[in-house]
Motif scaffolding. Sequence first.
Motif, PDB file in Angstrom:
ATOM      1  N   THR A   1       0.814  -1.226   0.000  1.00  0.00           N
ATOM      2  CA  THR A   1       0.000   0.000   0.000  1.00  0.00           C
ATOM      3  C   THR A   1       0.839   1.263   0.000  1.00  0.00           C
ATOM      4  O   THR A   1       0.314   2.356  -0.196  1.00  0.00           O
ATOM      5  CB  THR A   1      -0.918   0.011   1.229  1.00  0.00           C
ATOM      6  OG1 THR A   1      -0.115  -0.129   2.415  1.00  0.00           O
ATOM      7  CG2 THR A   1      -1.920  -1.123   1.165  1.00  0.00           C
TER       8      THR A   1
ATOM      9  N   ARG B   1     -11.740  -0.142  -4.645  1.00  0.00           N
ATOM     10  CA  ARG B   1     -13.185  -0.327  -4.475  1.00  0.00           C
ATOM     11  C   ARG B   1     -13.849   0.973  -4.041  1.00  0.00           C
ATOM     12  O   ARG B   1     -14.954   1.294  -4.492  1.00  0.00           O
ATOM     13  CB  ARG B   1     -13.434  -1.428  -3.444  1.00  0.00           C
ATOM     14  CG  ARG B   1     -14.913  -1.695  -3.150  1.00  0.00           C
ATOM     15  CD  ARG B   1     -15.054  -2.871  -2.210  1.00  0.00           C
ATOM     16  NE  ARG B   1     -14.236  -2.688  -1.017  1.00  0.00           N
ATOM     17  CZ  ARG B   1     -13.964  -3.655  -0.146  1.00  0.00           C
ATOM     18  NH1 ARG B   1     -14.432  -4.870  -0.350  1.00  0.00           N
ATOM     19  NH2 ARG B   1     -13.229  -3.401   0.915  1.00  0.00           N
ATOM     20  N   THR B   2     -13.191   1.738  -3.170  1.00  0.00           N
ATOM     21  CA  THR B   2     -13.779   2.985  -2.672  1.00  0.00           C
ATOM     22  C   THR B   2     -13.896   4.052  -3.758  1.00  0.00           C
ATOM     23  O   THR B   2     -14.603   5.032  -3.579  1.00  0.00           O
ATOM     24  CB  THR B   2     -12.942   3.540  -1.513  1.00  0.00           C
ATOM     25  OG1 THR B   2     -11.581   3.716  -1.950  1.00  0.00           O
ATOM     26  CG2 THR B   2     -12.965   2.597  -0.331  1.00  0.00           C
ATOM     27  N   LEU B   3     -13.203   3.844  -4.887  1.00  0.00           N
ATOM     28  CA  LEU B   3     -13.280   4.793  -5.998  1.00  0.00           C
ATOM     29  C   LEU B   3     -14.353   4.391  -7.011  1.00  0.00           C
ATOM     30  O   LEU B   3     -14.458   5.004  -8.072  1.00  0.00           O
ATOM     31  CB  LEU B   3     -11.916   4.908  -6.685  1.00  0.00           C
ATOM     32  CG  LEU B   3     -10.787   5.490  -5.819  1.00  0.00           C
ATOM     33  CD1 LEU B   3      -9.478   5.488  -6.588  1.00  0.00           C
ATOM     34  CD2 LEU B   3     -11.125   6.912  -5.375  1.00  0.00           C
ATOM     35  N   GLY B   4     -15.124   3.350  -6.687  1.00  0.00           N
ATOM     36  CA  GLY B   4     -16.246   2.984  -7.537  1.00  0.00           C
ATOM     37  C   GLY B   4     -16.056   1.736  -8.375  1.00  0.00           C
ATOM     38  O   GLY B   4     -16.987   1.303  -9.060  1.00  0.00           O
TER      39      GLY B   4
ATOM     40  N   ARG C   1     -17.090  -0.255 -13.041  1.00  0.00           N
ATOM     41  CA  ARG C   1     -18.203   0.272 -12.262  1.00  0.00           C
ATOM     42  C   ARG C   1     -19.494  -0.477 -12.579  1.00  0.00           C
ATOM     43  O   ARG C   1     -19.647  -1.030 -13.668  1.00  0.00           O
ATOM     44  CB  ARG C   1     -18.380   1.763 -12.550  1.00  0.00           C
ATOM     45  CG  ARG C   1     -17.128   2.591 -12.289  1.00  0.00           C
ATOM     46  CD  ARG C   1     -17.340   4.038 -12.699  1.00  0.00           C
ATOM     47  NE  ARG C   1     -16.110   4.809 -12.600  1.00  0.00           N
ATOM     48  CZ  ARG C   1     -15.671   5.377 -11.480  1.00  0.00           C
ATOM     49  NH1 ARG C   1     -16.382   5.259 -10.362  1.00  0.00           N
ATOM     50  NH2 ARG C   1     -14.541   6.072 -11.462  1.00  0.00           N
TER      51      ARG C   1
ATOM     52  N   PRO D   1      -9.266  -3.860  -2.532  1.00  0.00           N
ATOM     53  CA  PRO D   1      -9.593  -2.849  -1.515  1.00  0.00           C
ATOM     54  C   PRO D   1      -9.027  -1.460  -1.822  1.00  0.00           C
ATOM     55  O   PRO D   1      -9.572  -0.451  -1.383  1.00  0.00           O
ATOM     56  CB  PRO D   1      -8.960  -3.416  -0.234  1.00  0.00           C
ATOM     57  CG  PRO D   1      -8.823  -4.880  -0.483  1.00  0.00           C
ATOM     58  CD  PRO D   1      -8.540  -5.008  -1.941  1.00  0.00           C
TER      59      PRO D   1
ATOM     60  N   ARG E   1      -4.582   7.173  -8.321  1.00  0.00           N
ATOM     61  CA  ARG E   1      -5.727   7.820  -7.682  1.00  0.00           C
ATOM     62  C   ARG E   1      -5.911   9.261  -8.183  1.00  0.00           C
ATOM     63  O   ARG E   1      -7.039   9.715  -8.376  1.00  0.00           O
ATOM     64  CB  ARG E   1      -5.546   7.819  -6.164  1.00  0.00           C
ATOM     65  CG  ARG E   1      -5.775   6.451  -5.519  1.00  0.00           C
ATOM     66  CD  ARG E   1      -5.544   6.519  -4.019  1.00  0.00           C
ATOM     67  NE  ARG E   1      -5.891   5.282  -3.360  1.00  0.00           N
ATOM     68  CZ  ARG E   1      -7.099   4.988  -2.917  1.00  0.00           C
ATOM     69  NH1 ARG E   1      -8.090   5.845  -3.067  1.00  0.00           N
ATOM     70  NH2 ARG E   1      -7.331   3.824  -2.314  1.00  0.00           N
TER      71      ARG E   1
ATOM     72  N   VAL F   1     -16.321  -1.491  -8.266  1.00  0.00           N
ATOM     73  CA  VAL F   1     -16.876  -2.490  -7.349  1.00  0.00           C
ATOM     74  C   VAL F   1     -16.919  -3.885  -7.968  1.00  0.00           C
ATOM     75  O   VAL F   1     -17.109  -4.876  -7.263  1.00  0.00           O
ATOM     76  CB  VAL F   1     -18.283  -2.075  -6.881  1.00  0.00           C
ATOM     77  CG1 VAL F   1     -18.210  -0.802  -6.062  1.00  0.00           C
ATOM     78  CG2 VAL F   1     -19.211  -1.874  -8.083  1.00  0.00           C
TER      79      VAL F   1
END
Length: 220
Positions: free
Chosen positions: A13, A50-53, A74, A47, A22, A55
């Motif tokens: 990470t 995923r928070t950026l869409g 998406r 992970p 990002r 999914v």
Amino acid sequence: MGLIWNCRGLNNTLSPTIPKIRALLGSKFYDFLFLIETKCSTSQIFPMFRTLGFVKNFGVDAVEASGGLWVGWRNESKMKLVKACNNFVILLVEKYNGRLWYLVLSYGAPCLSMRASVLMEMEKWFDTCNFPFLIVGDFNQVDFSCDKLSSSQRPIDGAEEFNLWKIRNELVDIPYKGPRFTWCNNLKGDKRVYEQLDKSMGSKEWFSLFPDTGIKHYPI
């Protein structure tokens, strides 16, 4: 619109690659993200994005810190996984006017002796597909001498076979903007090499559907 990134290492990470990706993802809306040479497992990557869409996803784990592919898309992008192997992922896309077409995300074999077999496997699929298709990715292959900058004057291994493969399958190169060279070996002096390994091409039917399509090369 999609973003394709040759990571050449994404195994933790703290990788400096992650904030760069990002930042680009935050600047525009991308339907999908395709990562090449992740050098890690897909369970580590999902992970992160995923928070950026993104999914929905599919990936191929690296083998002993070598290779690795991952694609995320998406919900609203209307994509469905069709086929996958260590060197390419194929998605069926429903876009615009309800049109269906295939998106082939490619990573060519780094080893020259294995490159032809990957192209042949893809060609067998061409013979069965029933919709237009677009191929994008890193082919690990230079087409012509103008796409390579080095002190060596040797002929380009694999170029003839690769260009015959394109002609045989009637593939149309998608025009690009930005730097010509997409890869550098990062060596010094006469040992430094620049090459254009990342490219995109489509079937004639795909190009007739989207004639104004273009690719943007970001700096290495």
